[in-house]
Design a protein around this motif. Structure first.
Motif, mmCIF file in Angstrom:
data_model
loop_
_atom_site.group_PDB
_atom_site.id
_atom_site.type_symbol
_atom_site.label_atom_id
_atom_site.label_comp_id
_atom_site.label_asym_id
_atom_site.label_seq_id
_atom_site.Cartn_x
_atom_site.Cartn_y
_atom_site.Cartn_z
ATOM 1 N N ARG A 105 -3.597 9.721 44.389
ATOM 2 C CA ARG A 105 -4.814 8.997 44.734
ATOM 3 C C ARG A 105 -5.561 9.676 45.872
ATOM 4 N NH1 ARG A 105 -5.087 3.949 42.265
ATOM 5 N NH2 ARG A 105 -3.182 3.487 41.089
ATOM 6 N N LEU A 106 -6.861 9.442 45.895
ATOM 7 C CA LEU A 106 -7.711 10.037 46.922
ATOM 8 C C LEU A 106 -7.703 9.195 48.187
ATOM 9 C CD1 LEU A 106 -9.884 12.170 47.725
ATOM 10 C CD2 LEU A 106 -11.586 10.543 46.868
ATOM 11 N N MET A 107 -7.507 9.856 49.324
ATOM 12 C CA MET A 107 -7.704 9.248 50.633
ATOM 13 C C MET A 107 -8.663 10.138 51.415
ATOM 14 S SD MET A 107 -5.968 6.410 50.854
ATOM 15 C CE MET A 107 -4.503 5.541 50.275
ATOM 16 N N TYR A 108 -9.339 9.563 52.420
ATOM 17 C CA TYR A 108 -10.347 10.294 53.166
ATOM 18 C C TYR A 108 -9.759 10.923 54.426
ATOM 19 C CZ TYR A 108 -13.728 7.740 50.261
ATOM 20 O OH TYR A 108 -14.439 7.223 49.212
ATOM 21 N N GLY A 109 -10.075 12.204 54.622
ATOM 22 C CA GLY A 109 -9.622 12.896 55.818
ATOM 23 C C GLY A 109 -9.888 14.380 55.717
ATOM 24 N N ALA A 110 -9.960 15.024 56.891
ATOM 25 C CA ALA A 110 -10.279 16.453 56.923
ATOM 26 C C ALA A 110 -9.067 17.334 56.688
ATOM 27 C CB ALA A 110 -10.911 16.808 58.270
ATOM 28 N N GLY A 111 -7.880 16.854 57.038
ATOM 29 C CA GLY A 111 -6.673 17.668 56.902
ATOM 30 C C GLY A 111 -5.987 17.467 55.561
ATOM 31 N N PRO A 179 -12.852 14.876 52.550
ATOM 32 C CA PRO A 179 -13.685 14.270 53.599
ATOM 33 C C PRO A 179 -14.354 12.962 53.199
ATOM 34 C CG PRO A 179 -14.051 16.636 53.486
ATOM 35 C CD PRO A 179 -13.208 16.279 52.308
ATOM 36 N N GLY A 180 -14.516 12.727 51.920
ATOM 37 C CA GLY A 180 -15.156 11.506 51.438
ATOM 38 C C GLY A 180 -14.982 11.436 49.930
ATOM 39 N N LYS A 181 -15.749 10.565 49.301
ATOM 40 C CA LYS A 181 -15.668 10.471 47.843
ATOM 41 C C LYS A 181 -16.049 11.804 47.222
ATOM 42 C CE LYS A 181 -20.304 8.438 47.471
ATOM 43 N NZ LYS A 181 -21.090 7.273 47.015
ATOM 44 N N VAL A 182 -15.476 12.100 46.071
ATOM 45 C CA VAL A 182 -15.676 13.404 45.448
ATOM 46 C C VAL A 182 -16.226 13.243 44.034
ATOM 47 C CG1 VAL A 182 -13.847 14.479 46.813
ATOM 48 C CG2 VAL A 182 -13.297 13.537 44.554
ATOM 49 N N THR A 203 -11.418 20.873 40.101
ATOM 50 C CA THR A 203 -12.353 21.377 41.104
ATOM 51 C C THR A 203 -13.304 20.240 41.426
ATOM 52 O OG1 THR A 203 -12.231 23.653 40.293
ATOM 53 C CG2 THR A 203 -14.114 23.078 41.663
ATOM 54 N N THR A 204 -13.399 19.910 42.695
ATOM 55 C CA THR A 204 -14.252 18.801 43.113
ATOM 56 C C THR A 204 -15.350 19.295 44.046
ATOM 57 O OG1 THR A 204 -12.953 18.245 45.088
ATOM 58 C CG2 THR A 204 -12.263 17.257 42.990
ATOM 59 N N THR A 205 -16.353 18.461 44.187
ATOM 60 C CA THR A 205 -17.399 18.685 45.181
ATOM 61 C C THR A 205 -17.634 17.357 45.894
ATOM 62 O OG1 THR A 205 -19.243 18.053 43.744
ATOM 63 C CG2 THR A 205 -18.529 20.361 43.666
ATOM 64 N N GLY A 206 -18.427 17.404 46.958
ATOM 65 C CA GLY A 206 -18.911 16.160 47.520
ATOM 66 C C GLY A 206 -19.818 15.478 46.510
ATOM 67 N N SER A 207 -20.061 14.203 46.702
ATOM 68 C CA SER A 207 -20.837 13.447 45.712
ATOM 69 C C SER A 207 -22.337 13.492 45.970
ATOM 70 C CB SER A 207 -20.369 11.989 45.707
ATOM 71 O OG SER A 207 -20.553 11.406 46.982
ATOM 72 N N GLU A 208 -22.763 14.005 47.133
ATOM 73 C CA GLU A 208 -24.185 14.016 47.461
ATOM 74 C C GLU A 208 -24.837 15.312 47.019
ATOM 75 O OE1 GLU A 208 -24.795 13.163 51.555
ATOM 76 O OE2 GLU A 208 -24.194 11.064 51.360
ATOM 77 N N ARG A 209 -26.084 15.180 46.554
ATOM 78 C CA ARG A 209 -26.842 16.345 46.131
ATOM 79 C C ARG A 209 -27.326 17.119 47.353
ATOM 80 N NH1 ARG A 209 -28.184 15.671 40.768
ATOM 81 N NH2 ARG A 209 -28.111 17.936 40.768
ATOM 82 N N VAL A 210 -27.282 18.433 47.243
ATOM 83 C CA VAL A 210 -27.812 19.319 48.275
ATOM 84 C C VAL A 210 -28.565 20.452 47.594
ATOM 85 C CG1 VAL A 210 -25.966 18.820 49.937
ATOM 86 C CG2 VAL A 210 -25.720 20.748 48.346
ATOM 87 N N VAL A 211 -29.305 21.209 48.392
ATOM 88 C CA VAL A 211 -30.002 22.402 47.905
ATOM 89 C C VAL A 211 -29.552 23.590 48.742
ATOM 90 C CG1 VAL A 211 -32.250 23.568 47.765
ATOM 91 C CG2 VAL A 211 -32.018 21.196 47.017
#
Length: 354
Positions: A105-111, A179-182, A203-211
């Motif tokens: 399961r996914l948990m949030y954290g940098a490490g 770091p957050g939802k993926v 392979t995951t990414t962050g969920s927010e769109r960027v340019v």
């Protein structure tokens, strides 16, 4: 890179202007008239001296995507019994994948989750796990760097809710940190495949769109971290954003015809949930750098190279033309800031016929 004004282009215009003046002013083999002298020949066309704000703007081709790409590797050997759908979003405490029916399961954290945590363990990873448990409602302890019996009791309640064996211990077979939802970008293995420890599963990414886009090193001053931009989107709309990161290493660009050093920048949208469009769609980033308020400007091609050095313009008034020396300021939007020479708003200056 597409710009309203590029310094190199401005210099090229001035070089051409200087060459033109050398020909047009030295008529009949005579010398050019000094600045301030009246000329009997009028320029082929005129343009007004304007007063207003001048903005140093630019456009860059960018790519719409997602931030923070990373791989999720299998923590244990076994058969993959469930994987998520490509393009789906996984949030805290939701399944990333299953091996032999056991969910990671996914948990949030940098490490990373690199060891099995149990009572008596200490470290930042302990605090990271405890904060997730507390946010999920499994409390009774103080989130800190020590894994106590109270932490183990909270873990057992979490395991019971999942339908797992209540051991009070948590390891890489149970949890992966991000770091957050993926967003699931790709699935490297299919249900039924054998998973090997350390082998990629997702392979995951962050969920927010960027340019992401590139700028010449010489133009990177236009877009520092925190710079406000607007992005022209594939659907014809536009959205505001902010430069969130600037690469520290200059590398050759993506255009094989332009091998100059470039830096890569990332734009985060002000309202990312409103951004649609396919992944890797082309977009245009609009940047605005320095703004000069309430200044006099003339078209760049109105500038003349003066024989004694410097630049001037040809003022046309009352059926006669005369050259006046001017001081140059900022170039932008095909115009240049000028001062001196008694210039005023509304005066006419000579320009080449278009």
């Amino acid at each position: 890179m597409r710009r309203g004004r590029a310094a190199a282009a401005a210099l090229a215009v001035l070089a051409v202007t200087a060459g033109t003046i050398a020909v047009t002013q030295l008529g009949g083999g005579g010398g050019a008239e000094p600045a301030g002298a009246k000329n009997s020949a009028l320029p082929p066309a005129t343009a007004p001296v304007e007063r207003g704000d001048l903005r140093d703007s630019a456009q860059a081709d960018g790519t719409l995507g997602y931030d923070r790409q990373r791989k999720i590797n299998a923590a244990a050997a076994g058969t993959l019994t469930w994987t998520p759908r490509t393009g789906s979003t996984v949030r805290r405490n939701e399944r990333l994948y299953e091996v032999d029916g056991r969910a990671v399961r996914l948990m949030y954290g940098a490490g990373p989750m690199y060891r099995t945590l149990k009572a008596g363990d200490k470290g930042r990873d302990v605090e990271q796990l405890e904060r997730n448990l507390a946010d999920l409602g499994y409390t009774g302890f103080t989130p800190d760097t020590e894994y106590t019996e109270l932490t183990a009791a909270a873990v057992k309640r979490w395991q019971k809710a999942r339908g797992d064996k209540q051991t009070g211990e948590v390891g890489p077979r149970d949890v992966a940190f991000a770091p957050g939802k993926v967003r699931i970008k790709t699935v490297a293995a299919a249900t039924g495949d054998l998973a090997q420890p350390g082998a990629p599963v997702l392979t995951t990414t962050g969920s927010e769109r960027v340019v992401t886009f590139q700028l010449d090193v010489s133009e990177s001053r236009l877009a520092k971290a925190g710079t406000k931009v607007t992005v022209d989107l594939p659907d014809g709309g536009s959205a505001p954003g902010t430069v969130s990161s600037v690469g520290r290493t200059a590398k050759p660009g993506n255009d094989p015809q332009d091998d100059g050093p470039k830096v890569t920048l990332t734009v985060s949208f002000d309202q990312p949930d409103d951004i649609g469009g396919f992944d890797q769609s082309p977009v245009t980033v609009n940047l605005t750098g320095e703004t000069r308020k309430d200044v006099l400007t003339v078209p760049v091609n109105a500038l003349l190279a003066l024989p004694g050095g410097g630049f001037g313009v040809e003022v046309v008034r009352g059926g006669a033309a005369r050259e006046v020396a001017v001081e140059l300021g900022m170039f932008a939007e095909g115009r240049v800031e000028v001062s001196g020479g008694g210039l005023r708003e509304g005066m006419k200056v000579g320009v080449p016929r278009i």
